[in-house]
Write a protein that holds these residues in place. Structure first.
Motif, PDB file in Angstrom:
ATOM      1  N   ASP A 269      81.031  58.011  11.499  1.00  0.00           N
ATOM      2  CA  ASP A 269      81.405  59.584  11.669  1.00  0.00           C
ATOM      3  C   ASP A 269      81.118  59.782  13.173  1.00  0.00           C
ATOM      4  O   ASP A 269      79.856  59.670  13.533  1.00  0.00           O
ATOM      5  CB  ASP A 269      80.639  60.427  10.903  1.00  0.00           C
ATOM      6  CG  ASP A 269      81.217  60.563   9.417  1.00  0.00           C
ATOM      7  OD1 ASP A 269      82.326  60.174   9.127  1.00  0.00           O
ATOM      8  OD2 ASP A 269      80.267  60.305   8.604  1.00  0.00           O
TER       9      ASP A 269
ATOM     10  N   GLN B 280      76.914  75.019   4.826  1.00  0.00           N
ATOM     11  CA  GLN B 280      77.603  73.668   5.030  1.00  0.00           C
ATOM     12  C   GLN B 280      76.575  72.495   5.073  1.00  0.00           C
ATOM     13  O   GLN B 280      75.499  72.696   5.759  1.00  0.00           O
ATOM     14  CB  GLN B 280      78.631  73.577   5.996  1.00  0.00           C
ATOM     15  CG  GLN B 280      79.664  72.314   5.625  1.00  0.00           C
ATOM     16  CD  GLN B 280      80.660  72.162   6.780  1.00  0.00           C
ATOM     17  OE1 GLN B 280      81.453  71.265   6.787  1.00  0.00           O
ATOM     18  NE2 GLN B 280      80.907  73.063   7.770  1.00  0.00           N
TER      19      GLN B 280
ATOM     20  N   SER C 168      72.458  64.974   0.978  1.00  0.00           N
ATOM     21  CA  SER C 168      72.706  65.533   2.789  1.00  0.00           C
ATOM     22  C   SER C 168      71.658  65.168   3.488  1.00  0.00           C
ATOM     23  O   SER C 168      70.321  65.451   3.093  1.00  0.00           O
ATOM     24  CB  SER C 168      73.006  66.987   2.400  1.00  0.00           C
ATOM     25  OG  SER C 168      72.080  67.715   1.750  1.00  0.00           O
TER      26      SER C 168
ATOM     27  N   GLY D 244      80.047  70.393   1.109  1.00  0.00           N
ATOM     28  CA  GLY D 244      80.038  69.385   1.899  1.00  0.00           C
ATOM     29  C   GLY D 244      80.824  68.403   1.226  1.00  0.00           C
ATOM     30  O   GLY D 244      82.119  68.835   0.692  1.00  0.00           O
TER      31      GLY D 244
ATOM     32  N   PRO E 234      85.451  67.688   5.905  1.00  0.00           N
ATOM     33  CA  PRO E 234      85.393  68.679   6.869  1.00  0.00           C
ATOM     34  C   PRO E 234      85.721  70.025   6.624  1.00  0.00           C
ATOM     35  O   PRO E 234      86.664  70.177   5.684  1.00  0.00           O
ATOM     36  CB  PRO E 234      86.142  68.406   8.106  1.00  0.00           C
ATOM     37  CG  PRO E 234      86.420  66.901   7.801  1.00  0.00           C
ATOM     38  CD  PRO E 234      86.236  66.409   6.586  1.00  0.00           C
TER      39      PRO E 234
ATOM     40  N   ILE F 253      80.472  67.808  13.016  1.00  0.00           N
ATOM     41  CA  ILE F 253      81.135  66.711  12.711  1.00  0.00           C
ATOM     42  C   ILE F 253      82.359  66.888  13.335  1.00  0.00           C
ATOM     43  O   ILE F 253      83.018  67.697  13.167  1.00  0.00           O
ATOM     44  CB  ILE F 253      81.272  66.308  11.126  1.00  0.00           C
ATOM     45  CG1 ILE F 253      80.140  66.399  10.566  1.00  0.00           C
ATOM     46  CG2 ILE F 253      82.031  65.126  10.891  1.00  0.00           C
ATOM     47  CD1 ILE F 253      78.859  65.411  10.755  1.00  0.00           C
TER      48      ILE F 253
ATOM     49  N   TYR G 204      76.098  68.011   5.037  1.00  0.00           N
ATOM     50  CA  TYR G 204      76.674  66.746   5.523  1.00  0.00           C
ATOM     51  C   TYR G 204      75.980  65.533   4.757  1.00  0.00           C
ATOM     52  O   TYR G 204      74.634  65.609   5.085  1.00  0.00           O
ATOM     53  CB  TYR G 204      76.618  66.605   7.009  1.00  0.00           C
ATOM     54  CG  TYR G 204      77.145  65.122   7.392  1.00  0.00           C
ATOM     55  CD1 TYR G 204      78.301  64.451   7.501  1.00  0.00           C
ATOM     56  CD2 TYR G 204      76.051  64.304   7.568  1.00  0.00           C
ATOM     57  CE1 TYR G 204      78.947  63.256   8.075  1.00  0.00           C
ATOM     58  CE2 TYR G 204      76.349  62.854   8.095  1.00  0.00           C
ATOM     59  CZ  TYR G 204      77.613  62.425   8.232  1.00  0.00           C
ATOM     60  OH  TYR G 204      78.024  61.225   8.759  1.00  0.00           O
TER      61      TYR G 204
ATOM     62  N   VAL H 254      77.368  71.652  10.731  1.00  0.00           N
ATOM     63  CA  VAL H 254      76.796  71.063   9.260  1.00  0.00           C
ATOM     64  C   VAL H 254      75.277  71.337   9.438  1.00  0.00           C
ATOM     65  O   VAL H 254      74.883  70.729   8.678  1.00  0.00           O
ATOM     66  CB  VAL H 254      77.397  69.823   9.132  1.00  0.00           C
ATOM     67  CG1 VAL H 254      78.668  69.755   8.633  1.00  0.00           C
ATOM     68  CG2 VAL H 254      76.950  68.841  10.307  1.00  0.00           C
TER      69      VAL H 254
END
Ligand SMILES: Nc1ncnc2c1ncn2[C@@H]1O[C@H](COP(=O)(O)OP(=O)(O)OP(=O)(O)O)[C@@H](O)[C@H]1O
Ligand SMILES: O=C(O)[C@H]1CSC(c2nc3ccc(O)cc3s2)=N1
Ligand SMILES: [Mg+2]
Length: 544
Positions: free
Chosen positions: A420, A337, A347, A314, A317, A432, A339, A361
């Motif tokens: 974002d 992954q 996250s 995380g 990107p 993302i 975010y 993500v």
């Protein structure tokens, strides 16, 4: 568990059904009780010297340090600063701070004198823990700020501040050795701030993010849902700094799960790989530069990494190409992954076995709501429409310390506006695109630097890359790449430009040119520091 769509294009990750942490009197009590229940299990391993620490050692030491803090006058909701690289003392200091009901404020160890001063003026700690490498800077800042009453040193000393205690001397003092247990004061969970993490300062000065007892307890509960990644008795590796939200929160969650966390104070290529081999590490917390290292560096082949089952990545990107390269090279079965933001406690999105499309993500964690809005008009968008991601849920911060304006811009009606750009697909899996502030504006097109960087990294001759917009009167901005070549290869500016021309849409062409550099400036959590690159552009060419 799949997400559901609520009226008004709001995506919901589903209810939190398990409740455990929230019913405790405080976060400090939860951690103490957890460590007590794990007995002689090994919970922390210092990968530099190989020393392992058991849960009962942690429990005993936290109890003792909590009494010491009380004797030194630390009361519930007082602030304690913590400036140290990853070490067992970092964990003890933080957990003892939680035990007495204090607010713990970790400080970035790479901060300069001026930045330490800025950070402590946000949180105003009464006592600061400092390690050998930070004590001089901390002492200097403390001498200028009357609210600091004392420093507790993990080693080393400084003449710049009078009131410095040595942690080992305090811990050895017989006066503090008496009690077998400690009762944490009852918290006002919605109001009491338990942690102040500094945001990374990627877009400006770091902000002091206030996380409440409830933010943390509810997040811990969301982590024990059957759908989340199990960590009980698993060996994990981390080199992510614990002063950063990602590192700090993963230290706390793994501690509460009875995992064995192998840690490094800083990234060192051989040590990192050797630690995976020696401790048969199953899961590792990662940031994209570490992933690129695993995907590309020649020495990776010299180590047995067969124990690795999951990489949790995380903070910035990660390209699908890097993900594929790692899977192919070392055969790690799962790359997950996630975010998150300092402002969201941990996250809010993470991949799982079902939702793990390359480059995504993942899906919403339980208890989290999301919406995507048009950043200009605020209009709610639907599937596959790119816009600003906003989140709501128990983990969303109370606010930025001492900055009501920024808090009101960031949180509206309980929704955290992330800055974002991203989107979700028909299955509510999120992607993302980039930060709003970092999109390059080329002739009205919005070009995300992260996409060009991902493409450049697929080139075998390129070790690392970063892209920014070069100001241009006619076009607005032109994409320009900073490129680090692999050792001993020939690569020209034209080759790089041609490579992008051949593989990307016209707006993404490197019309601003290519600059070869030795290293891409990144902060300790792996984010590219584009403002440093922009400053480099402003300087005369001879200095590049
Ligand atoms: N998996 C991910 N992919 C892309 N970006 C990510 C991912 N995880 C985190 N991020 C980025 O990191 C940001 C959160 O990082 P953090 O809270 O550490 O501070 P920062 O936003 O970098 O700094 P500041 O807010 O001080 O400018 C997110 O807003 C997002 O831009
Ligand atoms: O929840 C998890 O399993 C892991 C996967 S990646 C992740 C992240 N947490 C944060 C917290 C703050 C931040 O700035 C980035 C991340 S990525 N958490
Ligand atoms: Mg931010």
């Amino acid at each position: 568990m799949t997400s559901t769509l609520l009226p008004g294009n709001i995506v919901y990750g589903g209810p939190v059904t398990e409740r455990e942490a929230q019913d405790y009197r405080s976060l400090g009590q939860y951690i103490l009780d957890k460590y007590k229940s794990f007995g002689e299990q090994s919970v922390l391993v210092d990968a530099v010297n190989g020393v392992e620490y058991s849960a009962s050692f942690m429990h005993k030491s936290i109890v003792r340090l909590a009494y010491i803090l009380q004797k030194l006058g630390v009361k519930q909701n007082d602030v304690i600063g913590l400036s140290s690289e990853n070490s067992v003392n970092f964990a003890l200091a933080m957990f003892a701070g939680f035990a007495v009901g204090a607010t713990v404020a970790p400080l970035n160890v790479t901060y300069s004198d001026r930045e330490v001063d800025h950070a402590i003026n946000l949180s105003k700690p009464k006592i600061i823990f400092a390690s050998k490498i930070t004590i001089d800077r901390v002492a200097k800042a403390a001498s200028k700020n009357k609210f600091v009453k004392g420093i507790i040193s993990f080693g080393g000393s400084s003449k710049k501040f009078k009131n410095i205690y040595a942690l080992n001397e305090l811990m050895d003092n017989d006066k503090f050795k008496t009690q077998p247990d400690f009762l944490s004061p009852v918290a006002n969970k919605e109001q009491d701030v338990t942690l102040i993490v500094c945001s990374s300062g990627t877009t400006g000065l770091p902000k002091g993010v206030q996380l409440t007892q409830m933010n943390l307890l509810a997040t811990l509960d969301s982590q024990i849902q059957p759908t989340q990644i199990p960590m009980e008795e698993v060996t994990l590796l981390t080199v992510i700094p614990w002063f950063h939200a990602f590192g700090c929160l993963t230290l706390i969650t793994t501690a509460c799960r009875g995992a064995r966390l192998v840690y490094l104070p800083k990234f060192e290529e051989n040590l990192f790989l050797a630690a995976i081999e020696k401790y048969r590490v199953m899961m590792a917390f990662m940031v994209p530069p570490l992933m690129v290292f695993l995907a590309k560096h020649p020495i990776v082949d010299k180590y047995d990494l067969s124990s690795l089952m999951v990489l949790l990545c995380g903070a910035a990107p990660l390209s699908r190409e890097t993900e594929d390269q790692i899977k192919e090279r070392i055969g790690v079965p799962f790359i997950r992954q996630g975010y998150g933001l300092s402002e969201s406690t941990l996250s809010v999105l993470v991949q799982n076995d079902e939702f793990c499309k390359p480059g995504s993500v993942g899906v919403l964690k339980v208890g989290i709501y999301a919406k995507v809005i048009d950043p200009d008009t605020g209009k709610l968008l639907g599937a596959k429409e790119r816009g600003e991601l906003c989140f709501k849920g128990d983990g969303i911060m109370k606010g930025y310390i001492g900055d009501t304006n920024s808090t009101q811009t960031a949180i509206k009606d309980g929704w955290l506006h992330t800055g974002d750009i991203g989107y979700y697909d028909e299955e509510f899996e999120f992607f993302i695109v980039d930060r709003i502030k970092e999109l390059i504006k080329y002739k009205g097109y919005q070009v995300p630097p992260a996409e060009i960087e991902a493409l450049l990294l697929t080139n075998e001759k390129i070790k690392d890359a970063a892209v920014i917009g070069k100001p241009d009167e006619e076009a607005g901005e032109l994409p320009l790449a900073f490129v680090v070549k692999q050792a001993n290869v020939q690569l020209t500016e034209n080759e790089v430009i041609q490579f992008v021309n051949d593989n990307a849409s016209p707006a993404k062409r490197l019309r601003g040119g290519v600059i070869f550099v030795d290293e891409i400036p990144k902060n300790p959590s792996g984010k590219i520091l584009r403002r440093i690159l922009r400053d480099m552009l402003k300087k005369p060419k001879s200095k590049l």
